[in-house]
Design a protein around this motif. Sequence first.
Motif, PDB file in Angstrom:
ATOM      1  N   VAL A 159     -29.968 -15.635   2.331  1.00  0.00           N
ATOM      2  CA  VAL A 159     -30.597 -14.429   2.713  1.00  0.00           C
ATOM      3  C   VAL A 159     -30.776 -14.817   4.325  1.00  0.00           C
ATOM      4  CG1 VAL A 159     -32.768 -13.139   2.812  1.00  0.00           C
ATOM      5  CG2 VAL A 159     -31.756 -14.238   0.686  1.00  0.00           C
ATOM      6  N   SER A 160     -30.051 -13.984   5.167  1.00  0.00           N
ATOM      7  CA  SER A 160     -30.249 -14.037   6.440  1.00  0.00           C
ATOM      8  C   SER A 160     -31.405 -13.173   6.911  1.00  0.00           C
ATOM      9  CB  SER A 160     -29.058 -13.067   7.225  1.00  0.00           C
ATOM     10  OG  SER A 160     -28.748 -13.644   8.582  1.00  0.00           O
ATOM     11  N   LEU A 161     -32.597 -13.988   7.138  1.00  0.00           N
ATOM     12  CA  LEU A 161     -33.884 -13.534   7.585  1.00  0.00           C
ATOM     13  C   LEU A 161     -34.277 -13.468   9.084  1.00  0.00           C
ATOM     14  CD1 LEU A 161     -35.789 -11.835   5.878  1.00  0.00           C
ATOM     15  CD2 LEU A 161     -37.013 -14.197   5.440  1.00  0.00           C
ATOM     16  N   TRP A 162     -33.904 -14.626   9.615  1.00  0.00           N
ATOM     17  CA  TRP A 162     -34.295 -14.786  11.018  1.00  0.00           C
ATOM     18  C   TRP A 162     -35.756 -14.717  11.669  1.00  0.00           C
ATOM     19  CZ3 TRP A 162     -29.976 -12.080  14.379  1.00  0.00           C
ATOM     20  CH2 TRP A 162     -28.856 -12.066  13.642  1.00  0.00           C
ATOM     21  N   ALA A 163     -36.710 -14.791  10.525  1.00  0.00           N
ATOM     22  CA  ALA A 163     -38.041 -14.572  10.913  1.00  0.00           C
ATOM     23  C   ALA A 163     -39.031 -15.238   9.659  1.00  0.00           C
ATOM     24  CB  ALA A 163     -38.461 -13.202  10.963  1.00  0.00           C
ATOM     25  N   ALA A 164     -40.283 -15.452  10.073  1.00  0.00           N
ATOM     26  CA  ALA A 164     -41.377 -16.121   9.086  1.00  0.00           C
ATOM     27  C   ALA A 164     -42.521 -15.026   9.219  1.00  0.00           C
ATOM     28  CB  ALA A 164     -41.787 -17.370   9.625  1.00  0.00           C
ATOM     29  N   THR A 165     -42.407 -13.844   9.876  1.00  0.00           N
ATOM     30  CA  THR A 165     -43.623 -13.255   9.987  1.00  0.00           C
ATOM     31  C   THR A 165     -42.929 -11.514  10.098  1.00  0.00           C
ATOM     32  OG1 THR A 165     -43.708 -12.964  12.393  1.00  0.00           O
ATOM     33  CG2 THR A 165     -45.066 -14.612  11.181  1.00  0.00           C
ATOM     34  N   PRO A 166     -43.629 -10.399   9.690  1.00  0.00           N
ATOM     35  CA  PRO A 166     -43.078  -9.116   9.968  1.00  0.00           C
ATOM     36  C   PRO A 166     -42.734  -9.046  11.275  1.00  0.00           C
ATOM     37  CG  PRO A 166     -44.958  -9.252   8.395  1.00  0.00           C
ATOM     38  CD  PRO A 166     -44.854 -10.534   9.058  1.00  0.00           C
ATOM     39  N   ALA A 167     -43.653  -9.361  12.345  1.00  0.00           N
ATOM     40  CA  ALA A 167     -43.531  -8.933  13.752  1.00  0.00           C
ATOM     41  C   ALA A 167     -42.068  -9.537  14.378  1.00  0.00           C
ATOM     42  CB  ALA A 167     -44.776  -9.609  14.491  1.00  0.00           C
TER      43      ALA A 167
END
Length: 400
Positions: free
Chosen positions: A138-146
Amino acid sequence: MYSFLRRNLELAGVLDGETGFVGPELLQIDLTNNCNNNCIACWCRSPLLQEQVISPELGAQTLPLELVKKTLDDCARMGTVDIYLAGGGEPFMHPDIMEILAYIKKLGFRCHLNTNFTLVDRERAATLNHLGVDNLIVSLWAATPASYVASHSNQTEATFERITDTITHLANLKKGGPPHIKLYNVIMSKNYHEVVEMAEFAHRIGADAVEYTPADIIPGYTDELLLNEDQRRQVLDCETRLQELDEEYGGRPDLWYQEFMRRLSGTGASMGEYDQLMLTDIPCNIGWNFSRILADGNVNACLKAHRIPVGNIHEESFRSIWNGRLQKEFRQKTRTADVTDPFFTMIGNDEGTQVSQIGCHRGCDDIDRNRRLQKRLEKLSLAQRLILKGVGRLYRMFRT
């Protein structure tokens, strides 16, 4: 002896220096160039690319279902083990994605699926589990919505929350079975501050692994994503905390950060050149181990060789391309590793960026596969090498 030969036909090809006597261990198929995201570091759709952004015509390219099946049939007969769906678009944008996944598993391949996960709901997640898709990247690139919105400007915080919910649901549903869920994070100036939080987030939602990689910069366009020296030092300072979390989590999730830290600590990292020693440490044998098919049917011998196709599956079978003249030429050049050859400037760097150095230095996506293959070669005894060379000569005479 028979078992030894079956396991090492790939190495017989490397020792031959030209011919592949078994199909690629891993075949990547870019099912479509169509995508619903505009990831900030994407080489196709980043808003930073300006006039270099992918054209509507290229963006619409999609492989037909029957051609995909024919190629999969070819690879099953050739001994390919792994099929990896990824590329210039989102696999779930392909109209026949679920049928393709089912066919891959029917033929007995290990199936790896790289996705932005925005088009997967709970029902589709359950189907992935039922089909036995082996690995979900899963290519997500984040840990937070912002941070997610900062790196995906056409998405919202609600998208991030929906992805989080679906992954959590799938993690609970599969109960340790497939698919293995790995969160993939491209690290850049937009999200470098969340490296530790990414590991904690993955643990919280039940992912099986987290992988980090530095952003692959396109000179003249996406340079602002490159970490400056202070940012790079901050990320490198996170290694101790990641080690602690790895021990604390006991491999749930498995944190893949060591290679990422090595690449960031290299002398060329400040210029976005993460693998300068790639061709000086060991020769490149990837032409016997891997292949990639683009959405237009072009076949590439490595992940960054999109500008030097070795054939097209609309015109000839994958089997023919695998040992065609251009594929053999690629193997010979990369095996020799003469970095002064202009051939290497065609790898990795996009046309028009005015970059003249060897493209592999900017980032080799095949480096781990190549290293594993080289280690297998180095473990062979002299007698085993002679046997494999002899087998290669016989295959040349009767099978190619």
